[in-house]
Design a protein around this motif. Structure first.
Motif, PDB file in Angstrom:
ATOM      1  N   GLU A 137      12.112  -8.163   2.602  1.00  0.00           N
ATOM      2  CA  GLU A 137      10.643  -7.896   2.961  1.00  0.00           C
ATOM      3  C   GLU A 137      10.530  -7.644   4.531  1.00  0.00           C
ATOM      4  O   GLU A 137      10.001  -7.091   5.407  1.00  0.00           O
ATOM      5  CB  GLU A 137       9.840  -9.089   2.620  1.00  0.00           C
TER       6      GLU A 137
ATOM      7  N   PRO B 219      12.488  -6.680   6.949  1.00  0.00           N
ATOM      8  CA  PRO B 219      12.715  -5.245   7.937  1.00  0.00           C
ATOM      9  C   PRO B 219      11.459  -4.398   7.908  1.00  0.00           C
ATOM     10  O   PRO B 219      11.435  -3.545   8.780  1.00  0.00           O
ATOM     11  CB  PRO B 219      14.148  -4.818   7.274  1.00  0.00           C
ATOM     12  N   GLY B 220      10.729  -4.394   7.021  1.00  0.00           N
ATOM     13  CA  GLY B 220       9.708  -3.309   6.888  1.00  0.00           C
ATOM     14  C   GLY B 220       8.385  -3.714   7.552  1.00  0.00           C
ATOM     15  O   GLY B 220       7.580  -3.129   7.482  1.00  0.00           O
ATOM     16  N   LEU B 221       8.420  -4.999   8.098  1.00  0.00           N
ATOM     17  CA  LEU B 221       7.144  -5.528   8.535  1.00  0.00           C
ATOM     18  C   LEU B 221       7.165  -5.548  10.215  1.00  0.00           C
ATOM     19  O   LEU B 221       7.965  -5.419  10.905  1.00  0.00           O
ATOM     20  CB  LEU B 221       6.969  -7.186   8.450  1.00  0.00           C
ATOM     21  N   PRO B 222       5.829  -5.258  10.459  1.00  0.00           N
ATOM     22  CA  PRO B 222       5.632  -5.366  12.050  1.00  0.00           C
ATOM     23  C   PRO B 222       6.340  -6.721  12.451  1.00  0.00           C
ATOM     24  O   PRO B 222       6.183  -7.587  11.814  1.00  0.00           O
ATOM     25  CB  PRO B 222       4.332  -5.271  12.032  1.00  0.00           C
TER      26      PRO B 222
ATOM     27  N   SER C 172     -13.186  -6.025  -0.383  1.00  0.00           N
ATOM     28  CA  SER C 172     -12.469  -5.358   0.429  1.00  0.00           C
ATOM     29  C   SER C 172     -12.315  -3.939  -0.278  1.00  0.00           C
ATOM     30  O   SER C 172     -12.478  -2.932   0.549  1.00  0.00           O
ATOM     31  CB  SER C 172     -11.215  -5.792   0.703  1.00  0.00           C
TER      32      SER C 172
ATOM     33  N   CYS D  47     -14.783  -2.476  -1.612  1.00  0.00           N
ATOM     34  CA  CYS D  47     -16.118  -1.973  -1.471  1.00  0.00           C
ATOM     35  C   CYS D  47     -16.844  -2.173  -0.305  1.00  0.00           C
ATOM     36  O   CYS D  47     -17.197  -3.032   0.118  1.00  0.00           O
ATOM     37  CB  CYS D  47     -17.009  -2.489  -2.533  1.00  0.00           C
ATOM     38  N   PRO D  48     -16.626  -0.998   0.550  1.00  0.00           N
ATOM     39  CA  PRO D  48     -17.141  -1.190   1.917  1.00  0.00           C
ATOM     40  C   PRO D  48     -18.806  -0.961   1.984  1.00  0.00           C
ATOM     41  O   PRO D  48     -19.135  -0.542   1.182  1.00  0.00           O
ATOM     42  CB  PRO D  48     -16.546   0.278   2.635  1.00  0.00           C
ATOM     43  N   PRO D  49     -19.140  -1.583   3.176  1.00  0.00           N
ATOM     44  CA  PRO D  49     -20.602  -1.334   3.369  1.00  0.00           C
ATOM     45  C   PRO D  49     -21.307  -0.078   3.429  1.00  0.00           C
ATOM     46  O   PRO D  49     -22.320   0.292   3.002  1.00  0.00           O
ATOM     47  CB  PRO D  49     -20.880  -2.273   4.342  1.00  0.00           C
TER      48      PRO D  49
ATOM     49  N   ARG E 163      -1.368  14.072  -1.066  1.00  0.00           N
ATOM     50  CA  ARG E 163      -1.123  14.173   0.379  1.00  0.00           C
ATOM     51  C   ARG E 163      -0.217  15.395   0.373  1.00  0.00           C
ATOM     52  O   ARG E 163       0.738  15.667  -0.140  1.00  0.00           O
ATOM     53  CB  ARG E 163      -0.494  12.932   0.659  1.00  0.00           C
ATOM     54  N   ARG E 164      -0.618  16.079   1.674  1.00  0.00           N
ATOM     55  CA  ARG E 164       0.338  17.019   2.114  1.00  0.00           C
ATOM     56  C   ARG E 164       1.492  16.629   2.505  1.00  0.00           C
ATOM     57  O   ARG E 164       1.861  15.701   3.221  1.00  0.00           O
ATOM     58  CB  ARG E 164      -0.441  17.955   3.122  1.00  0.00           C
TER      59      ARG E 164
ATOM     60  N   ARG F  63       5.312  17.011   4.353  1.00  0.00           N
ATOM     61  CA  ARG F  63       5.530  17.704   5.714  1.00  0.00           C
ATOM     62  C   ARG F  63       5.608  19.312   5.617  1.00  0.00           C
ATOM     63  O   ARG F  63       5.260  19.886   6.559  1.00  0.00           O
ATOM     64  CB  ARG F  63       6.548  17.117   6.334  1.00  0.00           C
TER      65      ARG F  63
ATOM     66  N   ASP G 161      -9.084  25.817  18.353  1.00  0.00           N
ATOM     67  CA  ASP G 161      -8.149  25.149  18.954  1.00  0.00           C
ATOM     68  C   ASP G 161      -6.844  25.834  19.565  1.00  0.00           C
ATOM     69  O   ASP G 161      -6.409  26.706  18.694  1.00  0.00           O
ATOM     70  CB  ASP G 161      -7.626  23.694  18.310  1.00  0.00           C
ATOM     71  N   ALA G 162      -6.452  25.781  20.740  1.00  0.00           N
ATOM     72  CA  ALA G 162      -5.232  26.651  20.935  1.00  0.00           C
ATOM     73  C   ALA G 162      -4.087  26.554  20.151  1.00  0.00           C
ATOM     74  O   ALA G 162      -3.268  27.335  20.006  1.00  0.00           O
ATOM     75  CB  ALA G 162      -5.165  26.425  22.675  1.00  0.00           C
ATOM     76  N   LYS G 163      -3.940  25.093  19.534  1.00  0.00           N
ATOM     77  CA  LYS G 163      -2.749  24.902  18.718  1.00  0.00           C
ATOM     78  C   LYS G 163      -2.498  25.948  17.902  1.00  0.00           C
ATOM     79  O   LYS G 163      -1.663  26.145  16.833  1.00  0.00           O
ATOM     80  CB  LYS G 163      -2.679  23.684  18.276  1.00  0.00           C
TER      81      LYS G 163
ATOM     82  N   GLU H 227       4.076  -1.127  17.245  1.00  0.00           N
ATOM     83  CA  GLU H 227       4.458  -2.400  16.610  1.00  0.00           C
ATOM     84  C   GLU H 227       4.897  -2.275  15.183  1.00  0.00           C
ATOM     85  O   GLU H 227       5.605  -3.057  14.645  1.00  0.00           O
ATOM     86  CB  GLU H 227       3.066  -3.303  16.419  1.00  0.00           C
TER      87      GLU H 227
ATOM     88  N   PRO I 124       7.453  -1.104  12.654  1.00  0.00           N
ATOM     89  CA  PRO I 124       8.806  -0.699  12.376  1.00  0.00           C
ATOM     90  C   PRO I 124       9.351   0.751  12.032  1.00  0.00           C
ATOM     91  O   PRO I 124      10.103   1.163  12.753  1.00  0.00           O
ATOM     92  CB  PRO I 124       9.440  -1.566  11.212  1.00  0.00           C
TER      93      PRO I 124
ATOM     94  N   ALA J  22     -12.734  -2.972   4.255  1.00  0.00           N
ATOM     95  CA  ALA J  22     -13.863  -2.310   4.448  1.00  0.00           C
ATOM     96  C   ALA J  22     -15.033  -3.297   4.592  1.00  0.00           C
ATOM     97  O   ALA J  22     -15.589  -3.442   5.855  1.00  0.00           O
ATOM     98  CB  ALA J  22     -14.412  -1.030   3.705  1.00  0.00           C
TER      99      ALA J  22
END
Ligand code: SF4
Lengths: 1107, 910
Positions: A642, A644-647, A909, A911-913, A931-932, A934, A978-980, B178, B180, B375
């Motif tokens: 666990e 190595p994957g954490l901040p 959590s 269910c957001p307000p 998700r697209r 890359r 946008d120019a990009k 921050e 990894p 949220a």
């Protein structure tokens, strides 16, 4: 303020004088903070022309002192009856310049960043940034210098033959310190252009003293001969002739003989050593080294400032330079700051004196040499006590103090005034009498300029009676071994001290507190030490006697077992190959493996937590060990996958939540302290982790380095730094830390210890008064080096008396001087000084226990000799509290409670307000947006841009207008992308146009032309309740609302490529959106829409959803 | 490329405002949240007001000092726009003169809390919130937690609220750097800059986000730990040159240790691992090779993007739900790179180093929202974001000096006096910096009023280290006007558990609950067993802990008292015990256990080596001398067959070869320093050899054996040692044995390389060393005499052993070659009892498994100091006070020097 004090007039005058510069010498405990606050109040409220908060600078030595001053000022202002001036002062207090010299310097630099050549947003560095930076720079530099293409090989060869690489590094560090002037010609500092007059004067003086000493000892022995040679040599050296005159030079000074007094002998020894050192000055060897290092140091300084940090020295040096080198700025600041107050003036770095002189200078001249400054009368107010000057190691400089006070403040016209505060509010008369008598023998009658102030007795405020025992007591512990050294004697002393406090003092003896007798408690007692290294044995002994202790300034954090255990765990988790860490961890309470099982694991190659399956054919013993270790191995495997994957900032927390280090610390013998330490480790690790460069392995390496090298770091303090409040603990602290504090009962312990100073082999030191930079590298040094070393040494010796003064004046009711008796009393020990000051002959003390009362001055002190044991009888006096199982251990309730809490958190959590139709879509129909990846990134980005463009164009579009203009509008809108996307411009433009062209031709477009458009891109927000939350708000944007034939319609544009079947597939999702939009329109317009339509622009089709 | 800031937009908008169809359609325009505008925005506002019906909602209570800031703004910039005095529906919490009513909103309660450090601050808030929700019917969303700035709370708050199961929503962010994954991006580029530093390569290779599949076959799991060990072993520090050392082991396994011969023995790392590592590293290298040393921002951004695409796996991340986040993070990185491209507008060419620094910086500055996946719940805002939000209950954190109000400085480039002139005299709206204090006060006032029912003001009395902090000046004011009571949350955990309402049992997490009871010396057994995961580990550890912290004066099972280790003893009997290993026991029994029994060795850190260490120098010195003498011997130098050989020449040659061999597989630090070391070592060796040869010639000695592995046995019956001990096989590698035909004797020579400044007593007095068991080579070498005799060219039963000699190679000693000797008849002389006792003690200790710690001066450099618990007080005391076990050992350590029949030292320093 009481008017009965004998020094009341001085206090009054000091607080209110407006026309003169003031120097206040405030003896220990004489209420200088009160005086400073009174002075501030006077300036703000009562002065003829009251000053504003912003006109005043008040400088303190520490942040804590500044805080106290501010707090007291605020309280006093708040207590005053309503008053405009006070209200104004209170209002402006935030803007005040009450603080340390460093914060003031930083303030100046930020106001003039260009002139000071600093980044205006710089941060102050407490040292850590610089350390890191310097290490890096040094490594990079060495890479160049010592790499295969070394350009200065010869110099390096020479350098490394006299000093080590580490020593060179230390030397370089010395030069990088910003208070070392590097702008000037180095040759001058090296003494290549001839000798500084200060040095030649000094050499002559030494020669003279040598001669005098020689003459007062008529016999001619080795020492006398050496002295004679030294005198002749020094005299010639002063005239720049350093050829050796005779051959008897490098001889050791013979030991003390009858003909010589100890002091004379010491002095003779020092002079001979000086002469020897002068004779070995080898500039030819030192010069190349310095010339190699100085450019590096210069560059390193420059680059460090570019990192946006400034060191403490840098703040002062740069602020000083700013004031010195920019007359206009100085003038402006002089105008702004109309009154300057400085506290603890005796401990201030001389570079700071310079700053203060520039600011206090008379208005119309800006001279560049501080020596020539004329002060403005009435502007400067300084408080200090030269008898309490104990910060030479931080460059406090008695010579500089005397120069500024005597030659500037007091000598200039109109002369400044010097007031002395002598009334002591701290100690009772009985103590003060003895302390005065003692120090009248220790301090000289007349001040020795630049070295030692004279003694001013402290006067007691009242003559309240004292209880038995409230006096000065000397406790000498005679250890049970002959020829004990200071450490062994210290152990016996510590043991006896702990025993005495616990068995005889606490809750038995009494003292006055607020005028009433109370039993003495641990919180009343402070034990002071000359250095922190002495503290450990005492702490152990006290803990063994179950006396709650609080140490300040001990630095053993990284030696604490719970800290080592935690770090071992982390190391093992991060590096499965670190078997040392693994075994360390297994041996801890977390691993809980006895050594014999560890040996078994090792023998069967099972010291590896990655082994998750028991190998076949293990013998029963190994099987047992294997099963025993499995829970821990599982834990380690879990952590190692666990972490190595954490901040990084979350690493330590995860560690603590998975491995019960806190609970085990709580269960350990030091319970609460151990828990606090583990928590502190977590905080430290988080701090470290915030440095963005650090990686997990880097973090582990750094923590490992710390437990190995044990850098100074204090254990987490169980108590708070709240004034005067012992919070139930005996406090153990160094005398330096105790400065400014007071305690009812003070014990000075370990007095038998000498200073054991090993002179440093490396030195770069700037002597302010003469401007000489002393340089020393191993055996090599400049003449300046010899001079500065001798000078510092002399100051250090004088300072010892002052340290003792500070220590002995901390006590309010009771002062105990405690020592173990050693075979030889170290001449530089406090015990020797105490014996001298109280007139005790230590050699004549009997071997048995004894108590004597000795008269001193008009008081008496108690002298006790007590036998002591060097090896304690018990390993641990702490009764181990009876461990019991908890009776009402209702785990079901706890589990249910927290289960419910976490469930609730999850739900909310989810269910957001603030809801949006798309959000609901996600949760309801679980359509996960793909998700697209890359590779197809640009394409889908462009697609969504096209959709957005179409929406924007239609938002602007007035359906009543000529349809052909829609394409023109599209042209305009596309041009603004946008120019990009410039490369895709053509295809985007044609796609958009294509979509709109289809749309124009559609049936719905014709209908819309007829309709009344109520709104385009209409934002809405309406209350919305879902099963999870009753209080949410739904928000969204409706593409189109129109009225046709009296009916309201709601529509949403779609630009997707979509087939008929897909529409069917999304029916549910569409239904929901339609429901929300319809609801919103009904609520806002008060009319129920007839229906809802999806308008597919690409095909011009309409999919209605009827409400 | 044109760029706009907000002011540009406002000024652009102003030109359209007058004829805007949109504005014209509105029946009224409402403005609110309006007092920190710039002049341009103000201009726009003025234009709108002039042309359209406008209402401005403006926070102000006339004459109330708290609103002074707003009032001043109103008077300077708005007053002219309104005909009449504004309507004011509100009241203030700090009333000015004449406002003595309505301190707080009606029904609002206010309290103050002080504590030590931010962790306590947040913990108390969290526990308090649980009460509000569970006992007083609040919804989480009714509650606000606000600080002037959330900066100090970004790591703490999520953690503490999560621990307490409190849902929250927040404006908090954290730097991209921050994470990894983001770090891996930086590391990737950094490899090129740092020249493939070993530690960084390994670190990157161990990142779970690195896509290793292209280089590692799918059936192999990358073993970065093994790679780490292998590269340390090969002494790789940086540079592809050094990395190519891997290629030597693509076909053969890499041994983990090398002996003096350079011959490789012991455990090995399979070449398969090395192959994978080499593939990975060379792939990384070739991928990074195309990154130029200098280039344009666009180039570099593209390169980095390519590297990320190629090497980083956005779908990785060990944990559930992380993959999504990872993907998001990669998106953010891509965005950051797009930002960096734009710098081309400023200058085109940059160096790689500068680009890397900029990349790093932008990763630090790119902020990622903390509550991406959350949220609902408690609303956590900074004070600016909280403006205009209403709460039922509000906690204001960090009411400390210089925090709220924040510390404000003048702007060095536009000083306040200039600003004042601009604003007052020239009428240009610009704020004086120090006037910000008034704005702060307004902010605070509005914030206080935004709590409908309950306002809690918190400040840190002291920081996390217990150092006192000043409260905000506002608190004194609140206290004076409202008289709010203060709850002091104590710093000590035990006191908190005892009497702080927030720490009521209901609100303690299981771990806190366990901690509480354990501190009270109660074992919550069921809670530990069933309450939560980690609890079981506690339950498992408690019995061990009671032994570890035990106060009995008896060393136990956790103190290295293993009892007889039969297998270990048997192994030793079979393979033999070396004198150096045995004397380790005398240095510290536990150290012996760690090193010789558990065979633990520290990992070397090649990066940290800036010069070769004394131990390695010693090894080098040894092998050079030995090889040189061996060469001389083989070539017949000693038998005078080849008198023309110049031994010093030979020494030089051998040394060069040895130096090269050594540098090929060990880190040697800076080249110049390495050269200096070589030269110095060579000088020492030259002197030593010269004197040595002269002495041999003079006394008639000839070296005959070098580095000879020999065996011996203690002569049990004679020694009177218990038989099971005496049976032990002694092994040793003798540096050199000299033979003297004329004396019919041989002598044993051992080289000792010393870097100390002066010799110590034990260096000089080998007898004492033997009696204390800290120098066991001399006596134990003498157990090999039987075997040696047979190896001598003319050896017979008459042949005697002259003794054992230590030859010190000590550059700093004077004179540099020093010898100490040990008598050859030691086992049959007056000193026999002392050495016998020493050896017996050591063997006995090992045999009976007594491996307690003995802390001494040698701890400072001991490799095992993090696992021996030498600073753990109870352990130390047991090791000091278990007299039965420790006293004999202590006696051994201070044994006096036995009186020998022969003089032990020659060339004495006295
Ligand atoms: S550190 Fe000291 S006590 Fe610990 S194992 Fe090493 S030598 Fe022994």
């Amino acid at each position: 303020m009481s008017t009965t004090l004998s020094d009341s007039p001085a206090r009054e005058r000091a607080a209110t004088a407006g026309d003169r510069n003031i120097v206040v010498t405030a003896g220990a405990g004489t209420g200088k903070t009160t005086l400073l606050v009174n002075r501030l109040l006077h300036l703000l409220l009562h002065r003829a022309e009251p000053l504003a908060v912003g006109d005043i600078v008040a400088l303190t030595f520490t942040n804590k002192a500044a805080d106290e001053m501010k707090l007291r000022l605020r309280t006093r202002l708040n207590e005053l009856p309503a008053n405009d001036l006070a209200a104004k002062a209170l209002h402006e207090l935030e803007k005040s310049q009450i603080g340390t010299i460093h914060s003031f310097a930083a303030h100046l630099l930020r106001l003039y960043p260009i002139e000071s050549r600093v980044d205006p947003g710089f941060q102050q560095d407490e040292g850590r940034q610089f350390d890191e930076f310097f290490q890096q720079e040094w490594a990079v530099w060495l890479d160049q210098e010592l790499g295969s293409a070394a350009a200065h090989e010869e110099i390096w060869r020479a350098a490394l033959s006299s000093v080590t690489l580490e020593e060179l590094q230390e030397l370089a560090r010395g030069f990088v310190g910003e208070l070392i002037p590097l702008d000037e010609d180095l040759d001058v500092q090296l003494g290549l252009n001839g000798m500084s007059p200060s040095i030649s004067d000094w050499l002559l003086r030494q020669a003279h003293i040598a001669m005098e000493l020689r003459q007062s000892h008529p016999k001619i022995n080795t020492l006398e001969r050496l002295l004679e040679d030294a005198a002749t040599y020094l005299e010639r050296a002063a005239r720049q002739d350093r050829c050796i005159v005779s051959g008897s030079w490098d001889r050791e000074v013979p030991p003390l003989t009858k003909q010589w007094s100890r002091d004379d002998h010491e002095q003779a020894k020092r002079i001979v050593r000086v002469a020897q050192a002068v004779a070995t000055v080898r500039l030819d060897l030192l010069q190349p080294i310095v010339q190699l290092i100085v450019p590096f140091a210069r560059e390193c300084r420059r680059r460090f400032v570019h990192t946006g940090y400034i060191s403490f020295d840098g703040l002062v040096a740069r602020a000083r330079n700013l004031l010195r080198d920019h007359p206009l700025i100085r003038r402006e600041l002089k105008r702004q700051f109309r009154s300057i107050l400085v506290d603890e003036f005796q401990d201030t770095d001389p570079a700071q004196y310079e700053m203060i002189l520039y600011l206090a200078e008379a208005p119309d001249a800006e001279v560049s040499d501080w020596r020539k400054i004329t002060l403005e009368p009435g502007k400067l107010f300084i408080v200090g006590d030269p008898k309490q000057s104990i910060y030479a190691f931080r460059r406090a400089d008695m010579e500089a103090y005397d120069t500024v006070v005597e030659d500037h403040i007091l000598a200039q016209a109109p002369p400044g005034e010097c007031h002395t505060l002598q009334t002591n509010f701290r100690s009772h008369a009985g103590l003060l009498t003895c302390i005065n008598a003692f120090f009248s023998r220790i301090f000289p009658e007349q001040a020795i300029k630049g070295i030692q102030p004279r003694h001013d007795p402290l006067l007691s405020r009242d003559h309240q009676a004292s209880l038995p025992g409230e006096e000065v007591e000397i406790r000498l512990v005679r250890p049970d071994v002959t020829d004990a050294d200071a450490e062994t004697a210290g152990r016996a002393e510590a043991e006896e001290l702990a025993r005495w406090l616990s068995e005889e003092v606490f809750n038995r003896e009494e003292m006055y507190e607020h005028g009433v007798p109370v039993k003495i408690k641990p919180a009343h007692v402070a034990i002071l030490f000359r250095t922190l290294t002495d503290m450990r044995d005492y702490l152990e002994a006290l803990r063994r006697y179950q006396i709650p202790c609080l140490t300040e300034g001990e630095k053993h954090f990284y030696e604490r077992q719970e800290v080592i255990d935690a770090i071992n765990l982390l190391r093992a988790a991060v590096d499965a190959h670190d078997r040392l860490a693994l075994v360390g961890m297994l041996r801890s309470s977390l691993g809980a493996m006895p050594d014999v099982q560890i040996e078994t694991l090792s023998r069967h190659h099972l010291l590896d937590y990655r082994i998750a399956r028991m190998p076949d054919s293990l013998d029963p013993q190994a099987q047992t060990a294997y099963h025993a270790v499995q829970p821990i191995y599982a834990l380690l495997r879990d952590l190692s996958s666990e972490l190595p994957g954490l901040p990084l900032t979350e690493v330590m927390d995860t560690l603590l939540s998975k491995a019960p280090l806190l609970e085990l610390a709580a269960a350990s013998i030091d319970g609460e302290q151990a828990v606090a330490n583990v928590l502190k480790l977590r905080d430290l690790a988080v701090q470290l982790a915030k440095q963005s460069v650090l990686t997990l392995r880097g973090l582990v390496a750094e923590l490992t380095r710390r437990v190995l090298d044990v850098p100074d770091e204090a254990e987490s303090s169980l108590a708070e730094d709240l004034d005067g409040d012992g919070q139930g603990f005996v406090r153990l602290l160094s005398i330096h830390k105790a400065k400014g504090l007071e305690f009812p009962v003070v014990i000075l312990a370990g007095l038998q210890r000498g200073t054991n100073r090993v002179p440093s082999r490396i030195m770069v030191h700037h002597d302010w008064s003469t401007g000489i930079v002393g340089i020393k590298a191993g055996e090599l040094q400049t003449l300046g080096g010899v001079y500065v070393t001798a000078k510092l040494e002399e100051r250090r010796r004088a300072e010892q008396s002052r340290v003792l003064y500070v220590a002995m004046t901390r006590a309010k009711r009771r002062l105990i001087l405690s020592a173990g008796i050693t075979r030889h009393i170290a001449p530089d020990s406090f015990l020797a000084m105490v014996a001298q000051g109280f007139g005790i002959d230590l050699d004549s003390l009997g071997a048995d226990a004894q108590t004597t009362r000795l008269p001193i001055g008009s008081g008496t002190i108690v002298l006790k000799v007590i036998p002591g044991k060097t090896v304690p009888l018990h390993a641990n006096r702490r009764e181990r509290a009876e461990w019991q199982d908890l009776e009402h251990d209702d785990v079901a309730v706890v589990r249910a409670r927290w289960g419910e809490r976490f469930r609730r958190q999850q739900e909310i959590s989810r269910c957001p307000p603030l809801l949006s139709p798309t959000f609901l879509k996600g949760t309801k129909s679980r359509i996960v947006t793909v998700r697209r990846s890359r590779s197809d990134g640009p394409r889908s980005e462009v697609a969504s841009l096209i959709g957005t463009l179409a929406h924007r164009i239609l938002e602007q579009w007035d359906f009543a207008d000529d349809p052909t203009k829609l394409i023109d509008l599209a042209e305009i809108m596309c041009a603004a992308i946008d120019a990009k996307y410039i490369h895709e411009y053509n295809s985007i433009r044609s796609s958009v146009k294509e979509i709109l062209e289809v749309f124009i031709k559609s049936e719905i477009f014709q209908i819309l032309r007829e309709a009344i458009i109520v709104g385009r891109e209409v934002p809405f927000a309406i209350p919305w309740s879902t099963s999870e939350s009753q209080h949410s708000v739904m928000e969204g944007i409706i593409d189109l609302v129109y009225r046709l034939n009296g009916d309201i319609w709601v529509a949403d544009y779609k630009t997707d490529h979509i087939t008929g079947e897909e529409i069917g597939d999304r029916a549910e999702e569409y239904q929901l959106q339609a429901q929300i939009y319809t609801e919103a329109v009904s609520k806002c317009l008060g009319v129920r829409p007839k229906g809802f339509q999806f308008i597919f622009l690409r095909t011009g089709t309409v999919v209605p959803v009827l409400s | 490329e044109q760029r706009f800031d907000r002011d540009d937009l406002a000024s652009e908008a102003e030109t359209y405002a007058v004829r805007s169809a949109f504005l014209q359609r509105q029946s009224r325009i409402l403005y609110y949240g309006f007092y920190d505008v710039t002049q341009v925005q103000l201009d726009l506002f003025h234009t709108v007001v002039r042309h359209y019906p406008t209402t401005l909602f403006f926070p102000m209570v006339k004459g109330n000092p708290a609103y002074g800031f707003a009032e001043r703004f109103f008077e300077r910039h708005l007053f002219g726009l309104v005909g009449q005095a504004p309507q004011s529906p509100g009241t203030a919490i700090f009333p000015g003169p004449g406002h003595d009513d309505g301190l707080l909103r009606s029904g609002q309660s206010c309290r103050m809390l002080s504590m030590s450090g931010p962790v306590d601050e947040l913990t108390v808030v969290a526990k308090d919130i649980l009460t509000l929700v569970e006992e007083r019917g609040y919804g989480f969303e009714d509650i606000g937690v606000v600080a002037r700035t959330l900066t100090g709370y970004t790591t703490l708050l999520p953690r503490i609220f999560d621990q307490h199961a409190i849902p929250f929503t927040s404006t908090m962010t954290r730097p991209l750097s921050e994470f990894p994954l983001a770090k891996a991006c930086i590391q990737l580029l950094d490899l090129r800059v740092s020249g493939f530093r070993r530690d960084r390569v390994i670190e990157l290779l161990s990142s779970p986000f690195l896509r290793l599949s292209p280089v590692c076959p799918s059936n192999v799991t990358p073993r970065h730990n093994v790679w780490d060990v292998a590269t340390r072993r090969l002494g790789i520090i940086k540079g592809m040159d050094e990395w190519t050392r891997l290629t030597r082991y693509l076909k053969k396994d890499l041994p983990l240790r090398d002996d003096d011969d350079g011959e490789l023995v012991g455990p090995r790392i399979s070449c398969e691992h090395i192959q994978h590592l080499w593939t990975a590293v060379s792939a990384l290298a070739s991928s990074l090779q195309s990154v130029p040393d200098s280039g344009t921002w666009e180039d570099y951004s593209e390169h980095v993007q390519r590297l990320c695409d190629e090497w980083l796996d956005g779908h990785a991340g060990g944990l559930d739900g992380q993959a999504d986040d990872s993907h998001q993070l990669l998106e953010s990185v891509a965005q950051a790179l797009v930002e960096l491209r734009r710098l081309s507008a400023i200058h085109r060419e940059v160096t790689l180093v500068d680009f890397t620094a900029a990349f790093h910086r932008i990763m630090e500055e790119t902020l990622v929202p903390i509550t991406s996946s959350r949220a609902g719940g408690v609303q956590v805002f900074d004070a600016m974001a909280a403006r205009g939000v209403a709460f039922r209950a509000l906690y204001i954190l960090g009411l400390n000096e210089k925090v709220f109000p924040r510390h404000i400085r003048e702007d060095a480039f536009l000083r306040d006096r200039t600003r004042r002139f601009l604003e007052v005299d020239l009428g240009f709206k610009i704020q004086e910096k120090l006037a910000g204090y008034d704005e702060e006060k307004l902010l605070f006032t509005l914030l206080c009023r935004s709590a409908r029912e309950q306002l809690t003001l918190l400040y840190q009395r002291t920081d996390e280290a217990g150092r006192s902090l000043l409260p905000s000046g506002y608190l004194a004011e609140v206290q004076r006007t409202v008289g709010a009571g203060e709850q002091v949350v104590p710093r000590r955990l035990t006191v908190k558990f005892e009497n702080t309402p927030q720490y009521h049992l209901d609100r303690l997490t299981p771990s806190e609950m366990a901690t509480k009871f354990l501190l009270m010396r109660r074992v919550p057994r069921r809670l530990l067993e069933e309450g939560y995961e980690a609890g079981r580990v506690v339950a498992r550890g408690l019995p061990a802990l009671s032994s570890l912290d035990g106060t009995e004066q008896r060393l136990g099972a956790y103190d290295g008292i293993t009892g007889p280790l039969e297998s270990a003893w048997q192994t030793m009997q079979l393979s033999g015990a070396s004198p150096t290993a045995l004397q380790e026991y005398a240095t510290c029994p536990f150290r012996y256990f760690a090193k010789q029994v558990l065979r633990l060795r520290p990992l070397t850190v090649p990066e940290s080596i800036d010069q070769i260490g004394p131990a390695e120098l010693g090894t080098l010195a040894h092998s050079i001398l030995r090889r040189c003498l061996q060469a001389l011997s083989t070539e017949g130098y000693f038998s005078h067959v080849a008198p023309s050989i110049d031994p010093l020449d030979r020494l030089e040659q051998v040394a060069q070869a040895e130096f090269e061999r050594f540098a090929g597989s060990h880190p040697v630090g800076y080249p110049l320093v390495w050269r200096l070391h070589q030269e110095r070592l060579l000088t020492v060796l030259r002197d030593a050899l010269r004197e040595d040869l002269a002495e041999m010639a003079r006394e008639g000695w000839e070296p005959v054996l070098f580095e000879e592995e020999m065996h011996g046995r203690l002569n049990a019956p004679l020694s009177g040692m218990p038989a099971e001990l005496a049976e032990i096989l002694i092994t040793g590698r003798l540096d050199r044995v000299d033979w003297s035909r004329s004396q019919n004797a041989y002598r044993i020579i051992d080289y000792k390389f010393k870097t100390s400044r002066n010799p110590d007593t034990l260096d000089k007095n080998l007898l004492m060393g033997a009696a204390r068991a800290t120098r066991l080579q001399p006596p134990l070498y003498l157990t090999m005499t039987e075997a040696l005799r047979t190896r001598m060219p003319g050896g017979s039963t008459e042949t005697t052993c002259h003794g054992v000699w230590f030859y010190y190679l000590a550059p700093a000693w004077d004179p540099s070659l020093r010898q100490a000797s040990f008598p050859g008849n030691a086992w049959s002389s007056s000193i026999t009892p002392s050495i016998l006792q020493a050896v017996t003690h050591v063997l006995n200790g090992i045999h009976s498994g007594r491996f307690f710690i003995y802390a001494s001066g040698s701890c400072d450099r001991c490799d095992y100091r993090l696992l021996c618990r030498k600073s753990h007080q109870p352990t130390v005391w047991r090791a000091r006070l278990d007299h039965a076990l420790v006293s004999p050992y202590r006696a051994l350590r201070s044994a006096p020097s036995p009186k020998a029949d022969t003089s032990p030292v020659t060339g004495s320093t006295e």
